[in-house]
Design an enzyme around this catalytic site. Structure first.
Site, PDB file in Angstrom:
ATOM      1  CB  CYS A 214      -0.692   0.103   1.291  1.00 45.47           C
ATOM      2  SG  CYS A 214      -1.868   1.355   1.707  1.00 45.47           S
TER       3      CYS A 214
ATOM      4  CB  CYS B 131      -1.929   3.560  -5.948  1.00 42.96           C
ATOM      5  SG  CYS B 131      -3.386   2.871  -5.240  1.00 42.96           S
TER       6      CYS B 131
END
Length: 272
Positions: free
Chosen positions: A79, A191
């Site tokens: 993440c 991302c």
């Protein structure tokens, strides 16, 4: 010293806010097929990128505590938002177990690949707002120019399974127009959800721009780290991942099948 004993048979723990970290699971499986993977997707609290730093750091600690119950030999933070704002929390909670964050791995790869020295970065509001990618890239080479752009709708589109959808294309065209005239030659998918939308992104940016997927860089780094510590799993068997989510396990199964192209073992529902 680690909180628990580790061996080559110990699993690799990976976590993300939702399905995005499956891009890292896929890359690790391709590079290290014998490794046991414990994956947690925090589907009840996705997205992280629009949350406050205090909340993100709280979630990072809780996610790491969950993985630590499985006694991993390595934790991968799949993440970028947590990598940007709470990697220190993960390292503290892991108590000596090595931690790899996707952000630094992606930044290093972008620096290696760029020829013009002009790099675009797309990510969540929190990741882009933290300036972490710009700092990480310039830490490697301070003369590079970095052009960041927040793309907050990409995560919900990926989570809905809108992988090749007209709505996704419209949103992508709007976001990527920010790089017109910037003359970038490299674009970092900042991302782990974004590689799910890579086909649409590449169709807009064109072949002259190199796309950086930090998942592949992380998998390579994981292999190097485990080899250096004598912890590579030498089993000839291919291991299936153990998957955990905090909500909607059936939806996760459907998205896993759509993205990974394979059936999967049961998805465990865990409370947070």
């Amino acid at each position: 010293m680690p909180q628990h004993k580790v061996s080559s048979d110990s699993p690799i723990g990976i976590f993300d806010s939702g399905i995005g970290g499956l891009t890292v699971v896929k890359a690790v499986q391709a590079a290290l097929p014998s490794e046991r993977i414990i994956y947690f997707g925090d589907t009840a609290r996705v997205p992280y990128g629009s949350k406050s730093q205090v909340t993100i750091r709280k979630y990072a600690r809780e996610d790491t505590e969950l993985l630590m119950k499985h006694q991993p030999k390595l934790i991968i933070v799949a993440c970028n938002t947590v990598s940007a704002l709470a990697l220190d929390v993960v390292e503290q909670t892991a108590g000596g177990i090595p931690v790899i964050g996707v952000l630094k791995a992606g930044a290093e790869l972008a620096v290696q690949k760029t020829k013009s020295g002009r790099i675009g970065v797309i990510g969540t509001q929190a990741t882009i707002g933290s300036n972490a990618y710009t700092c990480a890239i310039r830490e490697e080479k301070e003369t590079l120019e970095v052009f960041p752009k927040a793309c907050p709708l990409f995560v919900p589109l990926a989570e809905e399974g809108f992988i090749d959808h007209p709505a996704t294309r419209l949103v992508a065209e709007e976001y990527l127009a920010a790089f017109t005239g910037k003359e970038i030659d490299t674009l970092v998918l900042g991302c782990t959800h974004y590689p799910i939308l890579r086909k649409i992104i590449e169709s807009i940016t064109g072949p002259e721009i190199t796309i950086i997927d930090s998942a592949e860089a992380v998998a390579s780094k994981a292999g190097e780290l485990l080899a250096a510590r004598g912890l590579l799993n030498q089993s000839p068997e291919k291991a299936l991942p153990h998957l955990m989510v905090s909500d909607l396990p059936q939806k996760f199964r459907e998205l896993y099948r759509l993205f990974m192209g394979t059936e999967l073992p049961d998805v465990e529902l865990v409370g947070m």
